[in-house]
Design an enzyme around this catalytic site. Structure first.
Site, mmCIF file in Angstrom:
data_model
loop_
_atom_site.group_PDB
_atom_site.id
_atom_site.type_symbol
_atom_site.label_atom_id
_atom_site.label_comp_id
_atom_site.label_asym_id
_atom_site.label_seq_id
_atom_site.Cartn_x
_atom_site.Cartn_y
_atom_site.Cartn_z
ATOM 1 N N TRP A 139 1.425 -9.258 3.044
ATOM 2 C CA TRP A 139 0.982 -9.227 1.608
ATOM 3 C C TRP A 139 1.442 -9.939 0.452
ATOM 4 C CZ3 TRP A 139 -3.561 -7.131 2.109
ATOM 5 C CH2 TRP A 139 -4.516 -6.456 1.002
ATOM 6 N N ASP A 195 1.261 -12.129 -9.028
ATOM 7 C CA ASP A 195 0.638 -11.323 -10.000
ATOM 8 C C ASP A 195 -0.325 -10.215 -9.709
ATOM 9 O OD1 ASP A 195 -1.483 -12.865 -8.564
ATOM 10 O OD2 ASP A 195 -2.818 -13.065 -10.259
ATOM 11 N N GLU A 198 -2.555 -10.351 -6.959
ATOM 12 C CA GLU A 198 -1.840 -10.269 -5.650
ATOM 13 C C GLU A 198 -1.874 -11.590 -5.133
ATOM 14 O OE1 GLU A 198 -4.095 -6.718 -4.039
ATOM 15 O OE2 GLU A 198 -2.100 -6.053 -3.973
ATOM 16 N N GLU A 199 -2.138 -12.828 -5.928
ATOM 17 C CA GLU A 199 -2.420 -14.127 -5.133
ATOM 18 C C GLU A 199 -1.361 -15.079 -5.604
ATOM 19 O OE1 GLU A 199 -7.211 -13.820 -5.202
ATOM 20 O OE2 GLU A 199 -6.134 -14.531 -6.996
HETATM 21 C C1 NOJ Z 1 -6.783 -9.228 -1.269
HETATM 22 C C2 NOJ Z 1 -6.432 -8.997 -2.773
HETATM 23 O O1 NOJ Z 1 -6.105 -7.739 -3.204
HETATM 24 C C3 NOJ Z 1 -7.233 -9.500 -3.847
HETATM 25 O O2 NOJ Z 1 -6.640 -9.473 -5.235
HETATM 26 C C4 NOJ Z 1 -7.176 -11.063 -3.357
HETATM 27 O O3 NOJ Z 1 -7.899 -11.788 -4.405
HETATM 28 C C5 NOJ Z 1 -7.534 -11.427 -2.033
HETATM 29 N N1 NOJ Z 1 -6.760 -10.446 -1.128
HETATM 30 C C6 NOJ Z 1 -7.718 -12.759 -1.787
HETATM 31 O O4 NOJ Z 1 -6.528 -13.433 -1.778
HETATM 32 C C1 NOJ Z 2 -7.449 -5.951 -5.743
HETATM 33 C C2 NOJ Z 2 -6.977 -6.294 -6.917
HETATM 34 O O1 NOJ Z 2 -6.949 -7.897 -7.343
HETATM 35 C C3 NOJ Z 2 -5.443 -5.618 -7.243
HETATM 36 O O2 NOJ Z 2 -5.297 -5.774 -8.612
HETATM 37 C C4 NOJ Z 2 -5.628 -4.052 -7.062
HETATM 38 O O3 NOJ Z 2 -4.211 -3.469 -7.013
HETATM 39 C C5 NOJ Z 2 -6.130 -4.059 -5.553
HETATM 40 N N1 NOJ Z 2 -7.399 -4.761 -5.374
HETATM 41 C C6 NOJ Z 2 -6.426 -2.453 -5.340
HETATM 42 O O4 NOJ Z 2 -7.322 -2.148 -6.119
#
Ligand code: NOJ
Ligand code: NOJ
Length: 591
Positions: A139, A195, A198-199
Site C-alpha cells: 500500500w 498524499d 495514497e499515490e
Molecule cells: C487505491 C487508492 O485508494 C486510490 O486513492 C488510488 O487512486 C488507487 N489505489 C490507484 O492508485
Molecule cells: C481512496 C481515497 O483516495 C482515499 O483518500 C481514501 O482514504 C480511501 N479511498 C478510502 O476511502
C-alpha cells in the site's frame, strides 16, 4: 395564482433554481447522510459488516473497490464531523459512538503494522482490518495526515469535555492517544508521506496544513493539562516551522501546489480540503493559514474548479459563473477519472465558510490576488474593501451564495433517491461510480450543510499567527512567494549587495552539514574543501548570506558533507544573475 407563481419562477435565471434545489436537498439528505455515516460504524451500524466497536469502515463495498477496511483518515474525518456536531449541540445522540471510537483508537495505535509499531512509525499506517489487526498487503505507506486528523478530532472532543469540567477522562484517556499522535507529527512532519489520495510520496499540502493545525492545538491542550514545558515548547517550535513550510506550497501560477513530487499540475482538491479542515472563523481571511476566504485560497479554488470545466463531458454547457462537478485532480485516472461527491461538496463548503466570515466581519476584501475569483461574479469589480453596506458586498455575496449552492445542487442532481453517496460520479452520464455509501461522502455532506447554515466550528487558534521562520542571528531567512509576500528583511537595507540563500530540507531526519559552493570567488570557485558552511540555526532551513559581484551570472550548488561522505545536489547547477545593486534572495529545495 399558482400558475402565475410558476411563470415567474421560470423567468428567473437558471442559477436561481439551484438555491431551491440545495434547500430541498439539505432537508432531505441531512438525515440520510447522518444515517449513512452511522451505518458504517461498528459494531451496530447496519452496514458495518463485523467492524469492531468504534471502527469506521470506509464503505461496505467489498469488490471493485474493496473498501471494507478502516482508514485512519476517513475515520477521523467522520468523527471530526460527529464530534463537532456534538460539541455544538447539533446532534448529541452520538456519545456511544464517540466513546467507542476513542476506545478503538487506543487499540489501533498499538497494532504493529508494516509502517512500524507505536514507537517506530506505526502511526503512519493508513488502514487496518476492521477486526483491529494489521493490513499487511502492499500500500502507499506511510500516510502522515492520519495521526494529525485523528488528534484534531480528539482535541475537539477534549476541549468540549474540558468545558464541561470532565478533566479526568481527558487527562487519563484522551491525552495519551492525542500525545502519541502529536509526538508523531512533531517528529515526522518533514519526512516524506503519501498524499491523501495514497499515490504520491513527497510532501503534501493537506498533510502539512492539518499537521500545523494540530501542533498548534497541541500547545494549548498540553498547556491546559499541565504537561511539561519541554513538550509544549517542542510542539510550539515545530508548529512554527510547519507554518513556514506551508507557505512554500504557493505557486505563483495561481494555486497551491498540492504535492512537492509527482510531476502533475499540482491543482488538486487536496488544497480545498485543507482549507476547510483548517477553517477557523476567528482568523478571518488570514492567508498565512490559507483560510477559506483568504485571497490565496480563493484564487486557488477558482483555478481548481476551472480545471474540471472542460475535462468532464458531464460538465459541458455550464457558464463560467455556474457550478460544475469537480474531482480529485485533473490527471486522475482512478476508476476512469471522475468527479467525486466529497470534492464537489468541499468547493461549496469553502465558499460557505467564506460567507460566514464576510458576513460576520461585515466586509469583504478583493485583493489583486483574489481579483480573478471575484471577477467571475462581477467583471468590473476592482481591488478594494467593500463594507456590508455597499452594493458590491450585497451583490458579490449573493452571487457567491448562489454559486456555492450550485455545487450542492450538482451533487443533489446525482444523488439516487435513497440518498446513498458513493465515492464518484460518472464523468459522462452522472451515475454513481466506485465504492457505494462512502463514509467520507456522507461526512462531507453533513459538514457542508452545516457551513451553509452558518454553523461555526470551534476555533483552533489560527487567529493572529505570524511567521517566525528564523531565530537569531539575523539576517533572517525569508520566505517569499515572489508575488505578494516578503517578510522581515531589514538587512536588505544595510548591505549594498546581498545574497541570502536558504535551503529547505524535506527529507532529512537529523541536522546535516550543508555547504554552498559556486562559480565565483565569493562562492569559493567550486571548491569542496573551502565550500561555505551554511547555518542550520533555523533547521530544517539552512541559510547563508554572501556578498557577490553585481551584474554577474552565478552558478552554484549545495553539498552535503557527512563525515567522509560528500553528496552533491543533482544537475543542473542552480543559476541566476545578480542585479546591478540591491539584494537577491533565493530559496531552494535540495535536489
Ligand atoms: C487505491 C487508492 O485508494 C486510490 O486513492 C488510488 O487512486 C488507487 N489505489 C490507484 O492508485
Ligand atoms: C481512496 C481515497 O483516495 C482515499 O483518500 C481514501 O482514504 C480511501 N479511498 C478510502 O476511502
Amino acid at each position: 395564482m399558482l400558475f402565475a407563481a410558476t411563470l415567474s419562477l421560470l423567468a428567473l435565471p437558471n442559477v436561481w433554481a439551484q438555491s431551491s434545489v440545495a434547500d430541498a436537498y439539505v432537508a432531505s439528505e441531512s438525515p440520510l447522510a447522518r444515517a449513512g455515516m452511522l451505518a458504517n460504524i461498528g459494531p451496530s451500524g447496519s452496514q458495518s459488516l463485523g467492524a469492531f466497536p468504534g471502527i469506521v469502515i470506509a464503505s461496505p463495498s467489498t469488490v471493485n473497490p474493496d473498501y471494507l477496511f478502516t482508514w485512519t483518515r476517513d475515520s477521523a474525518v467522520a468523527f471530526s464531523a460527529i464530534v463537532n456536531q456534538f460539541a455544538l449541540g447539533i446532534d448529541t445522540t452520538t456519545r456511544g459512538e464517540i466513546d467507542d471510537y476513542v476506545a478503538s483508537q487506543v487499540i489501533v495505535q498499538q497494532i504493529p503494522n508494516p509502517s512500524g509499531d507505536l514507537a517506530s512509525g506505526g502511526l503512519g499506517e493508513p488502514k487496518f482490518n476492521i477486526n483491529e489487526t494489521a493490513f499487511t498487503g502492499p500500500w502507499g505507506r506511510p500516510q502522515r495526515d492520519g495521526p494529525a486528523l485523528r488528534s484534531i478530532a480528539l482535541i475537539t472532543w477534549a476541549n468540549f469535555l474540558l468545558s464541561e469540567s470532565n478533566t479526568s477522562y481527558v487527562t487519563d484517556t484522551l491525552w495519551p492517544i492525542i500525545e502519541n499522535d502529536l509526538n508523531y507529527v512533531a517528529a515526522n512532519w518533514n519526512e516524506s508521506t503519501f498524499d491523501l489520495w495514497e499515490e504520491l510520496n513527497s510532501s503534501s499540502f493537506f498533510t502539512t496544513a492539518v499537521q500545523h493545525r494540530v501542533l498548534h492545538q497541541g500547545v494549548s491542550l498540553a498547556t491546559a493539562l499541565g504537561q511539561p514545558e519541554s513538550l509544549v515548547s517542542n510542539y510550539e517550535t515545530q508548529a512554527n516551522f510547519v507554518l513556514c513550510f506551508l507557505q512554500t506550497y504557493w505557486n505563483t501560477a495561481g494555486h497551491i501546489t498540492a504535492n512537492t513530487g509527482g510531476g502533475r499540475s499540482g491543482i488538486d482538491a487536496n488544497t480545498v480540503l485543507a482549507s476547510i479542515h483548517t477553517f477557523d472563523a476567528a482568523a478571518g481571511c488570514d492567508a498565512l493559514t490559507f483560510q477559506p476566504c483568504s485571497d490565496l485560497a480563493l484564487l486557488n479554488l477558482h483555478t481548481y474548479v476551472d480545471a474540471f470545466r472542460s475535462l468532464y463531458e458531464i460538465n459541458s454547457g455550464f457558464a463560467s459563473n455556474e457550478a460544475v462537478l469537480t474531482g480529485r485532480y485533473p490527471e486522475d485516472v482512478y476508476m476512469g477519472g471522475n468527479p467525486w461527491y466529497l470534492t464537489t461538496l468541499a468547493v461549496a463548503e469553502q465558499l460557505y465558510d467564506s460567507l460566514i466570515v464576510w458576513n460576520s466581519q461585515k466586509s469583504l476584501e478583493v485583493t489583486s490576488t483574489s481579483l480573478a475569483f471575484f471577477q467571475i461574479f462581477d467583471s468590473s469589480i476592482a481591488a478594494g474593501t467593500y463594507a456590508s453596506s455597499s452594493s458590491q458586498f450585497t451583490s458579490l455575496t449573493g452571487a457567491i451564495k448562489t454559486f456555492s449552492d450550485g455545487f450542492v445542487a450538482a451533487v443533489a442532481n446525482h444523488t439516487p433517491a435513497n440518498g446513498g453517496l458513493a465515492e464518484q460520479i460518472s464523468n459522462t452520464n452522472g451515475t454513481p461510480v466506485s465504492a457505494v455509501d462512502l463514509t467520507w461522502s456522507f461526512a462531507a455532506a453533513l459538514t457542508t450543510f452545516d457551513a451553509r447554515k452558518g454553523v461555526v466550528p470551534a476555533s483552533w487558534g489560527a487567529k493572529g499567527l505570524s511567521l517566525s521562520c528564523a531565530g537569531e542571528p539575523i539576517p533572517q531567512t525569508v520566505f517569499c512567494d515572489f508575488q505578494r509576500r516578503c517578510y522581515y528583511y531589514f538587512w536588505a537595507y544595510v548591505y549594498p549587495l546581498f545574497l541570502a540563500i536558504c535551503r529547505l530540507m524535506l527529507f532529512g531526519a537529523r541536522i546535516e552539514n550543508i555547504y554552498l559552493t559556486g562559480s565565483v570567488d565569493a562562492l569559493e570557485d567550486w571548491s569542496t574543501e573551502t565550500a561555505l558552511l551554511m547555518s542550520s540555526a533555523n533547521y530544517p532551513i539552512w541559510s547563508i548570506t554572501v556578498t557577490l559581484p553585481a551584474n554577474t551570472d552565478i552558478q552554484y550548488k549545495y553539498i552535503n558533507i557527512d563525515g567522509s561522505a560528500l553528496t552533491w545536489e543533482s544537475d543542473p547547477n542552480n543559476e541566476f544573475t545578480t542585479p546591478a545593486s540591491g539584494t537577491f534572495v533565493t530559496h531552494d529545495t535540495w535536489r
